[in-house]
Design an enzyme around this catalytic site. Structure first.
Site, PDB file in Angstrom:
ATOM      1  N   ASP A   1       5.372  12.582   0.768  1.00  0.00           N
ATOM      2  CA  ASP A   1       5.491  11.924   2.072  1.00  0.00           C
ATOM      3  C   ASP A   1       6.860  12.005   2.730  1.00  0.00           C
ATOM      4  OD1 ASP A   1       3.097  11.086   0.981  1.00  0.00           O
ATOM      5  OD2 ASP A   1       3.495   8.954   1.238  1.00  0.00           O
TER       6      ASP A   1
ATOM      7  N   GLU B   1       6.759   4.863 -10.714  1.00  0.00           N
ATOM      8  CA  GLU B   1       6.259   5.852  -9.749  1.00  0.00           C
ATOM      9  C   GLU B   1       7.125   7.121  -9.771  1.00  0.00           C
ATOM     10  OE1 GLU B   1       6.278   4.322  -5.777  1.00  0.00           O
ATOM     11  OE2 GLU B   1       5.072   5.964  -4.962  1.00  0.00           O
TER      12      GLU B   1
HETATM   13  C1  DGY Z   1       2.738   4.912   1.720  1.00  0.00           C
HETATM   14  O1  DGY Z   1       2.310   3.848   2.166  1.00  0.00           O
HETATM   15  O2  DGY Z   1       3.941   5.211   1.676  1.00  0.00           O
HETATM   16  C2  DGY Z   1       1.759   5.884   1.187  1.00  0.00           C
HETATM   17  O3  DGY Z   1       2.393   6.832   0.381  1.00  0.00           O
HETATM   18  C3  DGY Z   1       0.969   6.564   2.260  1.00  0.00           C
HETATM   19  O4  DGY Z   1       0.080   7.450   1.669  1.00  0.00           O
END
Ligand code: DGY
Length: 436
Positions: A168, A403
């Site tokens: 992301d 994570e």
């Molecule tokens: C977030 O909310 O950052 C998620 O990774 C979106 O997929």
């Protein structure tokens, strides 16, 4: 390392996050179902609860849209404290959306590869029946990726939002995001920084752009053709393209086993092979770069996606050798050095956007390590693959199933009790057994 203890702790994390027939990535930060998370999590379940692995895959595919897309976030249990809530996406009641509330985006298609692996572990009548059941839906998703997301006739899928890449907040997206000025932003309140330190999450201007792109998507009613015409962010993503190619290969193997025709899959495989290098390979640098359709230019950012074509067998042996010798083994970029102990930083250490604790700007991810290790094994780089396996297990042993991890000292970052870190620990441990 106490292997037995690690196995039972990893299983506990999956049980903790188990919501019945899907698994939350993490209870606080990500309390819904995420697409590629679910695929990897199913592989984890398969090591100790096969019916639960099948349920995970079924619940993901149950959210498939009428046009074939499998969405990136699925809200089977409705709203929570998470932002964006389901109604923010405005995907309800579209002619082409699904019957379960979801986002309007997709994510890297790992499910065919996971289903094939789960079936290979089991090889039972039950798993064969399961493959037969899910095959048409997976094929439908691949068809959608090769057509609805084909921006230029190459069949290489494009993404309209950084969240579709799964990576992301990678610096790979900065050149395209920097051209976007959010206007008329809908009111919203971030929730991610309530659970995770803001230093480990996207910066506010980037997050505003993420929300702005969602707003543009919903104004286009998530119509693939309209998105293609109107979105300012249209990128052919090396990693998503490579994961799809690998998934096409895996789906083809399943088709053969089921006695299903393979012509359509063969055509996708051939077309990707034909177009991949011309679009992504930079021979001067010895790297694969994403391609920005709006800017008509490659995005020359060196990050972990560059190794993904090995996962798909898309690199030639000579290309793989360059990736490994010039980059993976290079201490200025990815190899351990005075300024980093753990493999693999998600962005090359010499990149200006490298930040060892910020989401996707540098931290080590267990799923990226696993994907790259699979690719390295495919090309015979066993020592490098073993380094990724060993470091991944050392990280979860030292810092828990976080994570992501700071490559300098292994400090755990982001969400806690993270499901795919647990699932892939089970897979890495199992792989260790079969390696002898
Ligand atoms: C977030 O909310 O950052 C998620 O990774 C979106 O997929």
């Amino acid at each position: 390392m106490n292997e037995h203890n690690l196995i039972s702790r990893a299983q506990q994390v999956l049980r903790l996050n188990d919501a019945g027939d899907f698994t939350k990535p993490s209870l606080g930060q990500y309390p819904h179902q995420w697409n590629w998370d679910s695929a990897l999590i199913a592989l984890g379940w398969a090591h100790f609860d096969l019916p639960r692995a099948f349920a995970e895959v079924r619940s993901l595919l149950a959210a498939q849209w009428r046009d074939g897309m499998v969405p990136h976030i699925i809200y089977p249990t409705g709203a929570s404290a998470y932002f964006p809530p389901p109604e923010f996406w405005q995907t309800d009641n579209l002619a082409h959306s699904g019957s379960i509330q979801s986002s309007g985006l997709t994510q890297p298609p790992l499910i065919a590869t996971m289903v094939r692996m789960i079936h290979a572990y089991t090889r039972s009548d039950e798993s064969r029946a399961f493959v037969r059941e899910v095959f048409p839906q997976i094929l439908g998703w691949h068809r959608w990726l090769h057509t609805a997301r084909d921006a230029d006739g190459t069949g290489l899928p494009c993404i309209f939002h950084p969240w579709e890449s799964g990576a992301d907040n990678s610096p790979r997206w900065s050149p395209a995001l920097d051209r976007i000025t959010p206007t008329d932003l809908p009111p919203f309140k971030r929730r991610d920084t309530q659970f995770v330190s803001p230093d480990e999450r996207p910066l506010a201007p980037d997050y505003e752009r993420f929300v702005h792109l969602i707003d543009l998507g919903r104004r286009a009613r998530w119509e693939p053709r309209t998105l293609l015409e109107q979105m300012p962010f249209v990128i052919q993503d090396v990693m998503l393209g490579a994961i799809l190619h690998r998934a096409d290969e895996d789906l083809r193997a399943l088709a053969l086993e089921l006695g299903e025709p393979t012509q359509e899959l063969d055509a996708w495989l051939a077309r990707t092979r034909e177009n991949f290098d011309a679009r992504f390979w930079d021979d001067a640098r010895g790297l694969y770069f994403d391609y920005d359709i709006r800017a008509h230019a490659p995005i020359r950012v060196n990050a972990c996606h560059t190794f993904a074509p090995m996962f798909a067998g898309l690199a030639s042996p000579a290309q793989a050798a360059r990736l490994v010798r010039e980059h993976f083994d290079n201490p200025d970029e990815y190899a351990p050095s005075d300024n980093s102990r753990f493999s693999l930083p998600s962005t090359a250490k010499h990149e200006p956007g490298y930040a060892p604790r910020r989401y996707w700007c540098g931290p080590v991810w267990i799923q990226i390590n696993w994907i790259i290790a699979q690719g390295l094994l495919r090309y015979g780089y066993g020592a490098q693959a073993e380094q990724l396996r060993r470091d991944s297990l050392a990280l979860v042993e030292q810092s828990g199933f976080r994570e992501y991890f700071d490559p300098r000292d292994g400090t755990g970052c982001g969400a806690v009790e993270f499901s795919w870190s647990a699932a892939l620990t089970l897979e890495f441990l199992n792989q260790g057994k079969s390696n002898g």
